[in-house]
Design a protein around this motif. Structure first.
Motif, short mmCIF file in Angstrom:
data_model
loop_
_atom_site.label_atom_id
_atom_site.label_comp_id
_atom_site.label_asym_id
_atom_site.label_seq_id
_atom_site.Cartn_x
_atom_site.Cartn_y
_atom_site.Cartn_z
N CYS A 101 0.85 -1.20 0.00
CA CYS A 101 0.00 0.00 0.00
C CYS A 101 0.88 1.24 0.00
O CYS A 101 1.97 1.23 0.58
N ASN A 102 0.40 2.29 -0.64
CA ASN A 102 1.15 3.55 -0.69
C ASN A 102 0.80 4.46 0.48
O ASN A 102 1.38 5.52 0.61
N LEU A 103 -0.17 4.09 1.33
CA LEU A 103 -0.50 4.90 2.51
C LEU A 103 -0.22 4.11 3.78
O LEU A 103 0.01 2.90 3.73
N ALA A 131 -21.68 -15.35 -6.77
CA ALA A 131 -20.41 -14.94 -6.15
C ALA A 131 -20.29 -13.43 -6.17
O ALA A 131 -20.38 -12.80 -7.23
N SER A 132 -20.10 -12.86 -4.99
CA SER A 132 -19.93 -11.43 -4.89
C SER A 132 -18.52 -11.17 -4.34
O SER A 132 -18.12 -11.79 -3.35
N PHE A 133 -17.79 -10.29 -4.99
CA PHE A 133 -16.40 -10.06 -4.61
C PHE A 133 -16.17 -8.62 -4.17
O PHE A 133 -16.66 -7.70 -4.82
N SER A 134 -15.40 -8.46 -3.11
CA SER A 134 -14.77 -7.17 -2.84
C SER A 134 -13.27 -7.40 -3.00
O SER A 134 -12.67 -8.15 -2.23
N ILE A 135 -12.71 -6.76 -4.01
CA ILE A 135 -11.27 -6.92 -4.24
C ILE A 135 -10.56 -5.75 -3.57
O ILE A 135 -10.91 -4.59 -3.79
N THR A 136 -9.56 -6.08 -2.78
CA THR A 136 -8.90 -5.01 -2.06
C THR A 136 -7.44 -5.39 -1.78
O THR A 136 -6.93 -6.36 -2.33
N GLY A 137 -6.79 -4.63 -0.89
CA GLY A 137 -5.40 -4.93 -0.57
C GLY A 137 -5.20 -4.85 0.94
O GLY A 137 -6.09 -5.29 1.66
N GLY A 138 -4.16 -4.24 1.38
CA GLY A 138 -3.34 -3.18 0.80
C GLY A 138 -4.13 -2.31 -0.17
O GLY A 138 -5.33 -2.13 -0.03
N GLU A 139 -3.40 -1.79 -1.13
CA GLU A 139 -4.04 -0.98 -2.16
C GLU A 139 -3.99 -1.78 -3.47
O GLU A 139 -2.91 -2.02 -4.01
N PRO A 140 -5.15 -2.20 -3.97
CA PRO A 140 -5.15 -3.10 -5.13
C PRO A 140 -4.55 -2.48 -6.40
O PRO A 140 -4.02 -3.20 -7.24
N PHE A 141 -4.60 -1.13 -6.49
CA PHE A 141 -4.06 -0.52 -7.71
C PHE A 141 -2.55 -0.30 -7.65
O PHE A 141 -1.99 0.32 -8.54
N THR A 142 -1.89 -0.84 -6.61
CA THR A 142 -0.42 -0.82 -6.66
C THR A 142 0.06 -1.71 -7.81
O THR A 142 1.18 -1.58 -8.27
N HIS A 157 -4.33 -3.80 8.82
CA HIS A 157 -3.13 -4.54 8.41
C HIS A 157 -2.04 -4.44 9.46
O HIS A 157 -1.84 -3.38 10.06
N ALA A 158 -1.31 -5.52 9.64
CA ALA A 158 -0.22 -5.49 10.60
C ALA A 158 1.10 -5.20 9.89
O ALA A 158 2.05 -4.70 10.47
N ASP A 159 1.19 -5.52 8.61
CA ASP A 159 2.40 -5.19 7.87
C ASP A 159 2.06 -4.91 6.41
O ASP A 159 1.00 -5.30 5.93
N TYR A 160 2.95 -4.21 5.75
CA TYR A 160 2.68 -3.80 4.37
C TYR A 160 3.71 -4.36 3.41
O TYR A 160 3.93 -3.80 2.35
N LEU A 161 4.36 -5.42 3.82
CA LEU A 161 5.39 -5.99 2.96
C LEU A 161 4.76 -6.34 1.62
O LEU A 161 3.72 -7.01 1.59
N ASN A 162 5.38 -5.85 0.57
CA ASN A 162 4.81 -6.23 -0.71
C ASN A 162 5.09 -7.69 -0.95
O ASN A 162 6.19 -8.18 -0.76
N ASP A 163 4.06 -8.37 -1.35
CA ASP A 163 4.11 -9.82 -1.38
C ASP A 163 4.59 -10.33 -2.72
O ASP A 163 4.59 -9.60 -3.70
N SER A 164 4.93 -11.57 -2.72
CA SER A 164 5.47 -12.11 -3.96
C SER A 164 4.41 -12.93 -4.68
O SER A 164 4.73 -13.75 -5.52
N THR A 183 -10.50 0.63 -2.53
CA THR A 183 -9.23 1.28 -2.86
C THR A 183 -9.11 2.58 -2.08
O THR A 183 -10.12 3.14 -1.67
N ASN A 184 -7.87 3.05 -1.90
CA ASN A 184 -7.75 4.37 -1.26
C ASN A 184 -7.92 5.49 -2.28
O ASN A 184 -7.93 6.67 -1.93
N GLY A 185 -8.00 5.14 -3.55
CA GLY A 185 -8.34 6.11 -4.60
C GLY A 185 -7.18 6.93 -5.11
O GLY A 185 -7.31 7.59 -6.13
N THR A 186 -6.04 6.85 -4.43
CA THR A 186 -4.97 7.79 -4.78
C THR A 186 -4.22 7.38 -6.06
O THR A 186 -3.48 8.18 -6.62
N LEU A 187 -4.40 6.16 -6.49
CA LEU A 187 -3.67 5.71 -7.69
C LEU A 187 -4.57 5.60 -8.92
O LEU A 187 -4.18 5.03 -9.94
N LEU A 188 -5.78 6.13 -8.79
CA LEU A 188 -6.74 6.00 -9.90
C LEU A 188 -6.48 7.08 -10.96
O LEU A 188 -7.01 8.19 -10.88
#
Ligand code: SF4
Lengths: 342, 91
Positions: A25-27, A65-76, A34-41, A100-105
């Motif tokens: 996430c960028n924020l 099936a209903s989905f909420s896609i998120t992260g972290g920030e999914p648009f990273t 979240h407990a950590d923001y390590l970008n995952d592999s 999303t936090n919207g900042t990367l849109l």
């Protein structure tokens, strides 16, 4: 009072997946779970494998099936999210929300999003008016979010705003709703603050029973008066305000029709209930859903303790198990914020 | 005589809250509701058994008519095999 189509959650028909596709996430919001923001592999092919499996499972169970896609920030990682949207559309997912936090849109991302018919809405977050919000989500984040809202609305996309409510912002729920109406926000969602992850130290933010009653009552009054923005009050405890109103309140979905998938494949009963019940790279969703002792225990209303045990509202509430776990250390405990009994 | 064995991907569950019994295939997601006897039989098929051994176990467990047990068990085993809950092999 309201049209039936506004009652958008159907427990009988729907299976809800909250799918965290990245930790990155960028924020660094203060109250983040979240407990950590390590970008995952996690690789795209692994995400696609999970997505297919979730769609298979919903189909097998005869559920939409209903989905909420998120992260972290999914648009990273926009490529990943667009590949997943392609997959979920092709697999006939019923609806997709992106949190999303919207900042990367960027304009080009928003433009691309418009083609997905199953994309129901983009959910952004605000924590109150500018000053309060920016203390939590970072300098200037209020303005950036409002800009993102305006941009999404300009392109005809549906926007919802989530506000996590605690002592620090409880008086700003209605003022924020009024602000959001000016920006044509479609849907406003409030949820209780739970001290966990990044925010586990912030216990002083937790609302008392009286405070939560006050916040929910004001939200309900607003909901009755205006549809702009539309408050989504499908949450535990709301039934106490008017048990006869089918548009408010909801039974806790844990163990009933919802699961959370984390970027590393871990499966949680709910994102706010951080108890791992399996991992999709080690076993199947079926194995977890059918055999998790945790899920069998929590499905059984007889196991609920304290005020929730034998409460007449169990069929439409059950209390928030995540709040019980965070505040009492016992996910079966009575909901400590419920004002029905002291 | 044919021996029967519960398939590796099948899990059995007794939901004691509702006194219900299930067989779940964790690979395909197929799920089956059982009665107490079906659950009893499948539980014993975690280890290979032939028809006679199953019927003997049932007769030890419940006071029932031997012929009826035999007929019902054969039918149950056929159905279970058809649905991929158990597999059989000739020994
Ligand atoms: S006691 Fe529990 S089930 Fe009853 S209304 Fe309160 S939170 Fe809901």
């Amino acid at each position: 009072m309201l049209d039936d189509h506004l009652n958008e959650f159907n427990y009988e028909e729907e299976f809800y997946f909250q799918w965290h596709i990245t930790n990155g996430c960028n924020l660094r919001c203060k109250h983040c779970y979240h407990a950590d923001y390590l970008n995952d592999s996690v690789q795209l092919n692994q995400l696609l494998q999970i997505g297919n499996h979730l769609c298979d499972a919903a189909q097998k169970w005869g559920k939409k099936a209903s989905f909420s896609i998120t992260g972290g920030e999914p648009f990273t990682n926009p490529d990943n999210i667009f590949s997943l949207l392609e997959l979920l559309e092709s697999r006939d997912a019923d609806k997709i929300d992106i949190l999303t936090n919207g900042t990367l849109l960027t304009d080009s991302i928003i433009h691309k999003l418009k083609k997905y018919k199953k994309l129901r809405r983009l959910q952004l977050s605000l924590e109150g008016l500018k000053e309060t919000n920016d203390k939590i989500r970072g300098v200037n984040s209020y303005n950036r979010t409002i800009e993102a809202i305006d941009n999404l609305k300009k392109h005809g996309l549906i926007v919802s705003i989530m506000m996590t409510v605690g002592k620090h912002n409880m008086d700003e729920v209605i003022p924020l709703a009024e602000e959001l109406a000016k920006h044509d926000v479609d849907v406003f969602i409030i949820d209780r603050f739970i001290p966990e992850g990044q925010s586990s130290e912030l216990t002083e933010w937790v609302l008392s029973q009286e405070e939560i009653k006050k916040v929910y009552s004001r939200a309900y009054e607003y909901f009755i008066k205006t549809l702009k923005p539309r408050f989504l009050l499908y949450r535990t405890l709301f039934c106490l305000l008017n048990p006869d109103d089918p548009h408010i309140g909801a039974i806790c979905s844990v163990g009933n029709n919802a699961l959370t998938i984390m970027p590393n494949g871990d499966v949680l009963p709910c994102r706010r209930l951080p108890i791992k019940i399996g991992n999709l790279f080690e076993t199947t969703l079926y194995d977890i859903w059918y055999m998790s002792p945790f899920l069998w225990e929590i499905r059984n209303p007889e196991k609920l303790k304290g005020k929730c045990n034998h409460c007449e509202y169990i069929p439409i509430c059950r209390g928030c198990r995540a709040v019980a776990y965070a505040l009492q250390g016992d996910y079966l405990a009575g909901d400590p914020q419920c004002w029905k009994e002291k | 005589m044919k021996k029967f064995l519960l398939n590796k991907q099948v899990r059995l569950k007794h939901d004691d809250a509702n006194d219900k019994f299930y067989a779940f295939c964790v690979e395909t997601g197929d799920h089956f509701t059982l009665n107490k006897t079906g659950y009893f039989i499948l539980n014993h098929l975690k280890e290979e058994k032939n028809l006679n051994e199953i019927v003997t176990l049932l007769l030890e467990e419940m006071i029932v008519d031997k012929q009826a047990v035999l007929t019902d068990t054969i039918h149950f085993l056929e159905l279970s095999e058809k649905n991929g809950i158990i597999a059989s092999k000739n020994s």
